[in-house]
Write a protein that holds these residues in place. Structure first.
Motif, mmCIF file in Angstrom:
data_model
loop_
_atom_site.group_PDB
_atom_site.id
_atom_site.type_symbol
_atom_site.label_atom_id
_atom_site.label_comp_id
_atom_site.label_asym_id
_atom_site.label_seq_id
_atom_site.Cartn_x
_atom_site.Cartn_y
_atom_site.Cartn_z
ATOM 1 N N ILE A 97 0.842 -1.191 0.000
ATOM 2 C CA ILE A 97 0.000 0.000 0.000
ATOM 3 C C ILE A 97 0.882 1.246 0.000
ATOM 4 C CG2 ILE A 97 -1.678 1.338 1.345
ATOM 5 C CD1 ILE A 97 -2.854 -1.289 2.295
ATOM 6 N N VAL A 98 0.658 2.126 -0.960
ATOM 7 C CA VAL A 98 1.335 3.410 -1.043
ATOM 8 C C VAL A 98 0.267 4.500 -1.034
ATOM 9 C CG1 VAL A 98 3.381 2.511 -2.235
ATOM 10 C CG2 VAL A 98 1.408 3.265 -3.565
ATOM 11 N N SER A 99 0.704 5.755 -1.066
ATOM 12 C CA SER A 99 -0.228 6.875 -0.884
ATOM 13 C C SER A 99 -0.446 7.689 -2.155
ATOM 14 C CB SER A 99 0.279 7.791 0.228
ATOM 15 O OG SER A 99 0.455 7.088 1.429
ATOM 16 N N ASN A 100 -0.067 7.156 -3.297
ATOM 17 C CA ASN A 100 -0.159 7.946 -4.526
ATOM 18 C C ASN A 100 -1.436 7.700 -5.321
ATOM 19 O OD1 ASN A 100 0.317 5.421 -5.586
ATOM 20 N ND2 ASN A 100 2.405 5.874 -6.299
ATOM 21 N N GLU A 101 -2.365 6.935 -4.767
ATOM 22 C CA GLU A 101 -3.623 6.678 -5.471
ATOM 23 C C GLU A 101 -4.655 7.744 -5.082
ATOM 24 O OE1 GLU A 101 -7.124 3.274 -5.665
ATOM 25 O OE2 GLU A 101 -5.107 2.737 -4.968
ATOM 26 N N PRO A 102 -5.099 8.558 -6.026
ATOM 27 C CA PRO A 102 -6.074 9.605 -5.700
ATOM 28 C C PRO A 102 -7.324 9.036 -5.028
ATOM 29 C CG PRO A 102 -5.201 9.932 -7.900
ATOM 30 C CD PRO A 102 -4.716 8.578 -7.447
ATOM 31 N N GLY A 103 -7.754 9.686 -3.976
ATOM 32 C CA GLY A 103 -8.959 9.271 -3.277
ATOM 33 C C GLY A 103 -8.773 8.129 -2.303
ATOM 34 N N SER A 104 -7.562 7.574 -2.200
ATOM 35 C CA SER A 104 -7.338 6.441 -1.308
ATOM 36 C C SER A 104 -7.207 6.905 0.133
ATOM 37 C CB SER A 104 -6.082 5.677 -1.720
ATOM 38 O OG SER A 104 -4.920 6.468 -1.519
ATOM 39 N N PHE A 105 -7.437 5.983 1.047
ATOM 40 C CA PHE A 105 -7.283 6.288 2.463
ATOM 41 C C PHE A 105 -5.848 6.708 2.770
ATOM 42 C CE2 PHE A 105 -6.002 4.850 6.700
ATOM 43 C CZ PHE A 105 -6.887 5.561 7.492
ATOM 44 N N ALA A 106 -4.881 5.978 2.215
ATOM 45 C CA ALA A 106 -3.472 6.272 2.481
ATOM 46 C C ALA A 106 -3.107 7.678 2.018
ATOM 47 C CB ALA A 106 -2.580 5.235 1.807
ATOM 48 N N ARG A 107 -3.606 8.083 0.853
ATOM 49 C CA ARG A 107 -3.301 9.428 0.374
ATOM 50 C C ARG A 107 -3.922 10.481 1.294
ATOM 51 N NH1 ARG A 107 -1.148 11.553 -4.058
ATOM 52 N NH2 ARG A 107 -1.582 13.742 -4.537
#
Length: 408
Positions: free
Chosen positions: A28-38
């Motif tokens: 899991i990374v944070s570069n996905e728009p709209g994702s919890f991680a982002r």
């Protein structure tokens, strides 16, 4: 980033994850728009940095460092720690493939952990000046402990004083699970109502297995890996009291963080603060608090703060000394969302992946008590997913659902 396997180092922290049969689920990374991680990196961390900045009368040096950290988080690349820092060598090894890249492209677990390490550095927590060792999250923890909600929760214990032991056990176990809603980091962006308003839904409940592993009078030793301080740690301590009082365990070791981490994570000082709260309360809460205070004096309840609990690694990478400790106890109970992510791996596993499979490496029986606050999920039944997924509600990250998962 290509995943590497490594053996534990001798520094008490561990250098990397151990091999397991399957590593094909994406990290899991944070570069996905709209994702919890982002959302955590883009919204929660900036809000947190500002809250810490406002909570103390820091001087120009701290303000400049916090502003620089905020700018790096929002627009900059990940920078290594200065070579003069005490843990520079360790973080250099952990981040050697990540420095110079965007925070949003790093593994989510690593990026979160490193942000907190940089925040502590910015305010001088590890330095030699007057701010050394001053917990930047203490005002938030203390305000919560002083709140009327804690008074109400302690008074509610009177209603359990005379109920049968098995019913009391179940009630206290569930209180410990749902106490994980008391997460100050979660409420930075979600708000208290979002964490507390929805129905109490357990998406998995292995509570019966937990009690079978800890029959009364069996002389068990239990390790409890704490998560948050305050309103979560108090019900954890009350559950610990029940374990000891009814001889489900003869000794319990409570594992906490060695320094401030993830806003509200518990350290030894927080354990003491949380013990003082029921000790000073009337009736049943006061009796529980006094018993807990005495069990610490006799050694039946111990506290440890291993450095690995502030490492950006899954539990597969735990060092040998911690592995040996967990191997010796009857059951290890891990509280909270972060411990769950580290236990099963912070990856996009299929939700029906067996919990026993993802925890097979763990040295002994293990239980996870968790409110769902992030995307990681294993061990669910297909019928549970079929009931929840069509709802359109973000049930995996909203803090409205929970689980008790156990591998004996």
């Amino acid at each position: 980033m290509a995943e590497k396997t490594a053996h534990s180092s001798d520094d008490g922290v561990g250098s990397g994850p151990r091999p397991t049969p399957e590593r094909d689920a994406p990290v899991i990374v944070s570069n996905e728009p709209g994702s919890f991680a982002r959302g955590v990196l883009a919204e929660r961390h900036p809000a947190l940095i500002q809250q810490v900045r406002d909570a103390f009368p820091y001087g120009p040096r701290q303000h400049e460092a916090l502003d620089a950290l905020l700018e790096q988080n929002n627009n900059g690349a990940i920078e290594p720690l200065a070579s003069s820092k005490f843990d520079h060598e360790q973080w250099s090894a952990w981040g050697r493939e990540l420095f110079g890249r965007s925070w949003f492209d790093a593994p989510f677990l690593w990026a979160e952990s490193y942000c907190y390490r940089r925040l502590l550095g910015a305010i001088g927590y590890f330095g030699t000046g007057p701010w050394r060792g001053v917990d930047p999250f203490a005002p938030f923890k203390q305000a919560e402990l002083r709140g009327t909600a804690v008074d109400e929760e302690l008074r509610a214990l009177d209603a359990l004083a005379d109920v049968p032991a098995d019913e009391r056990a179940t009630a206290l176990l569930h209180a410990s699970v749902w106490g994980n809603r008391a997460d100050l980091g979660f409420r930075v962006t979600e708000g208290d109502a979002a964490a507390c308003a929805a129905a109490d839904d357990l998406v998995a409940d292995d509570g019966a297995l937990l009690w079978r592993l800890l029959p009364a009078g069996a002389g068990a030793t239990v390790a409890v890996v704490a998560d948050n301080a305050g309103r979560e740690l108090i019900p954890d301590l009350i559950l610990i009291d029940h374990f000891l009082l009814h001889r489900h365990a003869e000794r319990i070791v409570l594992h906490v963080k060695p320094y401030p981490y993830y806003v509200s994570d518990a350290m030894t000082a927080d354990v003491v603060d949380c013990l003082r709260r029921p000790v000073g309360a009337p009736s049943e809460a006061g009796r529980i608090g006094s018993r807990l205070w005495d069990t610490m004096a006799t050694g039946r309840l111990g506290v440890q703060a291993h450095p690995f609990f502030c490492a950006p690694l899954p539990y597969e990478g735990m060092p040998e000394d911690l592995r040996a400790e967990f191997a010796e106890v009857t059951l290890t109970i891990l509280k909270g969302d972060l411990n769950y992510r580290r236990l099963v791996g912070d990856r996009k596993w299929g939700a029906t992946t067996p919990f026993a499979y993802r925890t097979a490496y763990f040295p002994g029986a293990v239980a996870a008590l968790r409110i769902l606050k992030s995307d990681v999920m294993v061990g669910l039944e297909r019928m549970t997913l079929n009931a929840l997924d069509p709802s359109g509600v973000a049930w995996r990250t909203s803090g409205t659902h929970a689980l008790i998962q156990v591998r004996g």
